[in-house]
Write a protein that holds these residues in place. Structure first.
Motif, PDB file in Angstrom:
ATOM      1  N   LYS A   1      -4.353   1.398  -3.356  1.00  0.00           N
ATOM      2  CA  LYS A   1      -3.585   0.850  -2.235  1.00  0.00           C
ATOM      3  C   LYS A   1      -4.079  -0.549  -1.882  1.00  0.00           C
ATOM      4  O   LYS A   1      -3.284  -1.482  -1.703  1.00  0.00           O
ATOM      5  CB  LYS A   1      -3.689   1.784  -1.032  1.00  0.00           C
ATOM      6  CG  LYS A   1      -3.115   3.169  -1.279  1.00  0.00           C
ATOM      7  CD  LYS A   1      -3.238   4.078  -0.073  1.00  0.00           C
ATOM      8  CE  LYS A   1      -4.657   4.492   0.192  1.00  0.00           C
ATOM      9  NZ  LYS A   1      -4.761   5.569   1.197  1.00  0.00           N
TER      10      LYS A   1
ATOM     11  N   GLN B   1      -4.411  -0.564   5.789  1.00  0.00           N
ATOM     12  CA  GLN B   1      -4.148   0.412   4.734  1.00  0.00           C
ATOM     13  C   GLN B   1      -3.828   1.778   5.328  1.00  0.00           C
ATOM     14  O   GLN B   1      -4.302   2.129   6.418  1.00  0.00           O
ATOM     15  CB  GLN B   1      -5.367   0.530   3.824  1.00  0.00           C
ATOM     16  CG  GLN B   1      -5.750  -0.765   3.124  1.00  0.00           C
ATOM     17  CD  GLN B   1      -4.685  -1.239   2.174  1.00  0.00           C
ATOM     18  OE1 GLN B   1      -4.439  -0.627   1.136  1.00  0.00           O
ATOM     19  NE2 GLN B   1      -4.041  -2.343   2.526  1.00  0.00           N
TER      20      GLN B   1
ATOM     21  N   ALA C   1       0.830  -1.206   0.000  1.00  0.00           N
ATOM     22  CA  ALA C   1       0.000   0.000   0.000  1.00  0.00           C
ATOM     23  C   ALA C   1       0.866   1.258   0.000  1.00  0.00           C
ATOM     24  O   ALA C   1       0.498   2.282  -0.600  1.00  0.00           O
ATOM     25  CB  ALA C   1      -0.939   0.002   1.197  1.00  0.00           C
TER      26      ALA C   1
END
Length: 500
Positions: free
Chosen positions: A372, A322, A117
């Motif tokens: 991501k 994330q 990510a």
């Protein structure tokens, strides 16, 4: 720590351009590729150097000490050099940043982030794609749409009907879900002043706030009591729904929580779906925290019943590891997204044949956050990512069970996810001084840089909380934090007794 060696791409062959003579050397542009590579490399080296010095989640800096050097900066006097600016940013922020990767950070729902990510962040920041229209995003449009469809399929929504959109976070996702619920009720001709939303007393504050933002007023958000496991009490919900109708009001929506902020409780989704049906109430699940279970190899069953909902909030920047921001609202029926639609001739005319994401978003300009998660899934796969969340669920259960055996520690209901609510409980200490002792324990942990824990109140009583989202953390590390808290508690209690 050895700093990696980088060979940045050489700058483009210089070509005479008007932009250069006008002083546009800092623009991201092929002419400035070498300058960009140098700046990114310097920033990365600074980050890695700082990372190598981290010895705890925080340095314990106070608000006053953090503010003073920042407010003293003259923003009208540029440094004119990336290296100098990076040094300043290090001193003003990075040196005292909160490091969520540290295993003794256990305060809020902030996760350590995964490397794929971060690689995606580099690309998305430079290209600066905006997701509002196809002609600003092209392939990004379809990456986001495919991820939304994949997530909705994992939630059990029917193929061909499901839809959704990425958002800035759970609060925005919840707001949009309740906007759709309001819109569906208005299609049935229900006046706004008669609409009511029902949600757990332990639900996220954004539900009540959304009622205010949607023009319904604070009275429209009705808190349903919880049971001994801190889950919504469905018997109470059914009584309250019936009372609502008897009073001439309309239950527009019921919001279940799949992972309450404090207790990690998952409301009984199947039973709530049953309760909604007689009233045609919109059933929303706030799974901002517990949504990571959709990728869980072992605990997906905890979300049984989510497939019966009308919409779900998912925060990928919590239990999907994330970077902020990365959230989504997914819906069972794409037609309901019309309530968030607006068309502008200069951007997304209604007759446009392009697939414009702004048609279903509360935001206009919007980052390409989906890339991501895309990169993460393509590198790790859902099982690999879900195993991270499984690990912290196991960790929380072990820590809770071991704290429950300690004579001077009081715990609350065990979490279904990864929080542990507890406090130091000195024998014979009244509630008010006991609350103050626990507040001081938290402050002392912060100031020492030893650990960061959260604080909350349970039925008016002060507690501490471990929020566990780091799969590298161990029970022994966290129990050591608790032992430090116990020692502080004994010391503070002794001092209080002497003063008394």
């Amino acid at each position: 720590m050895t700093t990696p060696s980088f060979d940045p791409p050489p700058p483009s062959v210089p070509r005479p351009r008007a932009a250069e003579s006008a002083g546009y050397a800092q623009l991201f542009h092929p002419d400035n590729a070498g300058r960009y590579a140098s700046a990114v490399t310097d920033a990365l080296r600074l980050l890695l150097d700082q990372l190598a010095t981290v010895e705890g989640p925080v340095t314990g800096l106070s608000p006053a000490a953090a503010a003073a050097p920042v407010t003293g900066v003259d923003l009208d006097a540029p440094l004119g050099d990336v290296t100098a600016a990076l040094t300043e940013v290090r001193d003003l922020w990075l040196a005292d940043a909160v490091w969520f990767h540290d295993t003794t950070y256990a305060a809020h729902l902030n996760c350590p982030v995964v490397i794929p990510a971060l690689a995606a962040e580099l690309l998305m920041a430079a290209v600066n794609t905006s997701m509002d229209t196809f002609d600003q995003s092209v392939g990004g449009t379809f990456i986001e749409r495919h991820l939304i469809d994949w997530t909705a399929a994992r939630a059990g929504y029917p193929e061909g009907m499901r839809d959704g959109v990425f958002t800035s976070g759970g609060s925005q996702s919840n707001l949009q879900a309740l906007l759709l619920a309001r819109g569906e009720a208005q299609l049935r001709g229900v006046p706004l002043e008669r609409l009511r939303f029902f949600t757990s007393a332990d639900s996220h504050f954004s539900i009540a706030k959304s009622a205010r933002l949607l023009g319904l007023g604070d009275a429209a958000a009705i808190a349903v009591p919880t049971d001994a496991a801190r889950r919504m009490d469905v018997d109470a919900l059914e009584r309250m729904l019936a009372d609502c109708v008897a009073d001439g009001l309309v239950p527009a929506a019921v919001v279940a929580t799949a992972g309450t902020t404090d207790f990690g409780a998952i409301d009984p989704l199947d039973e709530i779906a049953d309760a909604c049906r007689p009233y045609d109430a919109w059933f929303h699940v706030d799974a901002a925290y517990g949504g990571g279970l959709l990728a869980s190899p072992r605990y997906r069953h905890l979300l049984a019943g989510i497939e019966r909902s009308d919409s779900v909030t998912i925060d990928f920047h919590k239990s999907w590891f994330q970077p902020v921001s990365s959230s989504a609202l997914i819906v069972r029926d794409l037609a309901t997204m019309q309530h968030a639609s607006w068309y502008a001739d200069y951007l997304n005319p209604q007759e446009s044949e392009n697939p414009n994401q702004v048609d279903k978003s509360l935001q206009t300009t919007r980052r390409f956050d989906a890339v991501k998660l895309w990169m993460t899934l393509r590198v790790m796969g859902p099982d690999g990512l879900g195993a991270y969340f499984d690990a912290v669920i196991d960790l929380a259960r072990e820590v809770h069970d071991r704290l429950a055996l300690m004579d001077d520690i009081e715990t609350v209901a065990p979490s279904q996810l990864s929080t542990v609510v507890f406090r130091y409980a000195a024998p014979g200490l009244d509630e008010e001084p006991l609350g103050e002792v626990n507040r001081r324990i938290r402050a002392a942990l912060w100031s020492s840089g030893r650990a960061v824990v959260a604080a909350t109140r349970v039925e008016g009583r002060q507690f501490l909380k471990l929020t566990l989202l780091n799969p590298k953390a161990t029970a022994e590390e966290l129990l050591d934090v608790v032992d430090t808290a116990r020692a502080l508690g004994r010391e503070l209690t002794s001092v209080a007794a002497e003063v008394a």
